[in-house]
Motif scaffolding. Structure first.
Motif, short mmCIF file in Angstrom:
data_model
loop_
_atom_site.label_atom_id
_atom_site.label_comp_id
_atom_site.label_asym_id
_atom_site.label_seq_id
_atom_site.Cartn_x
_atom_site.Cartn_y
_atom_site.Cartn_z
N CYS A 270 35.77 59.08 47.89
CA CYS A 270 35.29 60.23 47.44
C CYS A 270 35.21 61.38 48.69
O CYS A 270 34.79 62.53 48.26
N SER A 271 35.85 60.93 49.87
CA SER A 271 35.58 61.63 50.91
C SER A 271 36.16 63.21 50.75
O SER A 271 35.81 64.24 51.10
N LYS A 272 37.25 63.18 50.11
CA LYS A 272 38.14 64.63 49.91
C LYS A 272 37.48 65.53 48.87
O LYS A 272 37.88 66.55 48.67
N ASN A 273 36.44 64.96 48.11
CA ASN A 273 35.92 65.72 47.01
C ASN A 273 34.36 65.88 47.09
O ASN A 273 33.88 66.74 46.54
N LEU A 274 33.75 65.35 48.12
CA LEU A 274 32.39 65.57 48.30
C LEU A 274 32.09 67.04 48.84
O LEU A 274 32.61 67.44 49.76
N THR A 295 33.46 65.36 59.92
CA THR A 295 34.79 65.01 59.95
C THR A 295 35.41 64.53 58.78
O THR A 295 36.80 64.90 58.59
N CYS A 296 35.15 63.95 57.80
CA CYS A 296 35.55 63.30 56.53
C CYS A 296 35.48 63.97 55.27
O CYS A 296 36.42 63.88 54.61
N CYS A 297 34.57 65.12 55.52
CA CYS A 297 34.66 66.00 54.30
C CYS A 297 34.83 67.43 54.17
O CYS A 297 34.22 68.38 54.33
#
Length: 336
Positions: A270-274, A295-297
């Motif tokens: 879900c990192s790219k959608n959070l 960094t990830c979101c």
């Protein structure tokens, strides 16, 4: 011509030529008619206009205007009637909620659209209980807002036929809710695979087992609220990160999660959608958790982590670039 000859128009009348052959030619019409009167003529009603051959003039036919099926006039009349019907229905439902014990046997047979209205009304008034929820439920129900209702696992166990349920709100706005445990949430997860939104704020008896069942069985989850659920640990965030790629909003504030749980969540599917993370008042979180989120979101625009005593100025430095890019909409933190 024979009897099958065409019909000719003359002086506003329709004349069928008789045995004398074809119709008279132009220029010889008067002479032909005087010497050879037709034996038979089929005469229709004269057209509107000046009278001909002794017939009085007829008025032009009068057309009564009729509103098309979707005209504003038709819509206006139906809208007015529809509003009256809606008001009457609301009054009937309000009367029903004041006499639930009297009409409980009749509620079960109501059609789904009426039950949906009744569910909303009873929810607002806190009238749905473990005892009557089975009467108002129907297989097509999509949303249940039970935050003001006194229910327990027994209510969740009755959702077995609600396969289309997409949203359930079990938040408790004022005080902790007891009676909603992982047993009920597991039953919910197994019964409602298309769940999109699940809120359990202040459900203190909920543990990682319930969240794990949600993550494994409800992979379309988009919004999860676990705020102030004191039994939630890192395993819940890890399960959500590994299984719920559509997750865009998560609240795990005032829980016992650590940096490891946050890293597992934001580095998962879900990192790219959070877009929204609430992790305020988490006493075990440090700057590592904040940096992992940043960094990830890439879509994060609501990020709340105030009341975390182990977070320092180091996180403020990491936030500068995010603030400069003007992507953030809401941000709160406390520096100790």
């Amino acid at each position: 011509m024979g009897s099958g000859s065409p019909v000719f128009a003359a002086a506003g009348w329709f004349i069928v030529p008789g045995r004398f052959g074809s119709a008279p030619k132009a220029g010889r019409e008067q002479d032909y008619n005087s010497r050879h009167p037709p034996r038979a003529a089929a005469i229709s009603a004269p057209t509107a206009g000046p009278g001909r051959a002794g017939f009085p003039a007829l008025p032009a036919p009068r057309r009564v205007p009729r509103a098309p099926p979707h005209s504003p006039l038709t819509a206006m009349s139906w809208d007015g009637a529809g509003e009256e019907v809606r008001l009457l229905l609301d009054l009937c439902l309000q009367c029903l909620t004041k006499n639930l014990s009297r009409y409980s046997a009749d509620i079960k047979s109501l059609p789904p659209n009426i039950k949906d209205k009744l569910i909303k009304l009873m929810s607002r008034q806190g009238q749905i209980t473990d005892e009557n929820i089975g009467e108002v439920l129907h297989p097509a129900v999509e949303s249940l807002d039970l935050r003001d209702c006194d229910i327990s696992d027994n209510a969740l166990l009755q959702l077995s036929n609600c396969k289309r349920l997409k949203k359930i709100n079990l938040n408790s706005c004022k005080e902790n809710r007891f009676g909603i445990t992982s047993e009920g949430v597991i039953a919910l997860a197994l019964s409602c695979p298309y769940l999109r939104e699940a809120s359990f704020k202040r459900c203190c008896d909920l543990t990682d087992d319930g969240v794990l069942a949600l993550a494994l069985n409800c992979q379309f989850l988009q919004i999860v609220n676990l705020g102030s659920c004191s039994g939630i640990m890192d395993a819940s965030l890890q399960a959500l990160g590994e299984n719920c790629k559509f997750l865009h909003s998560v609240d795990f504030s005032s829980t016992q999660v650590t940096d490891d749980g946050v890293v597992a969540l934001v580095s998962g599917r879900c990192s790219k959608n959070l877009k929204e993370i609430h992790m305020e008042c988490c006493v075990n979180l440090t700057d590592i958790a904040v940096e992992a989120v940043l960094t990830c979101c890439p879509k994060i625009h609501i990020f709340l982590f105030h009341g975390c005593p182990l977070i320092t100025d180091r996180s403020r430095d990491a936030l500068e670039q995010l603030i400069i890019s003007n992507k953030i909409k809401q941000l709160t933190w406390t520096v100790y």
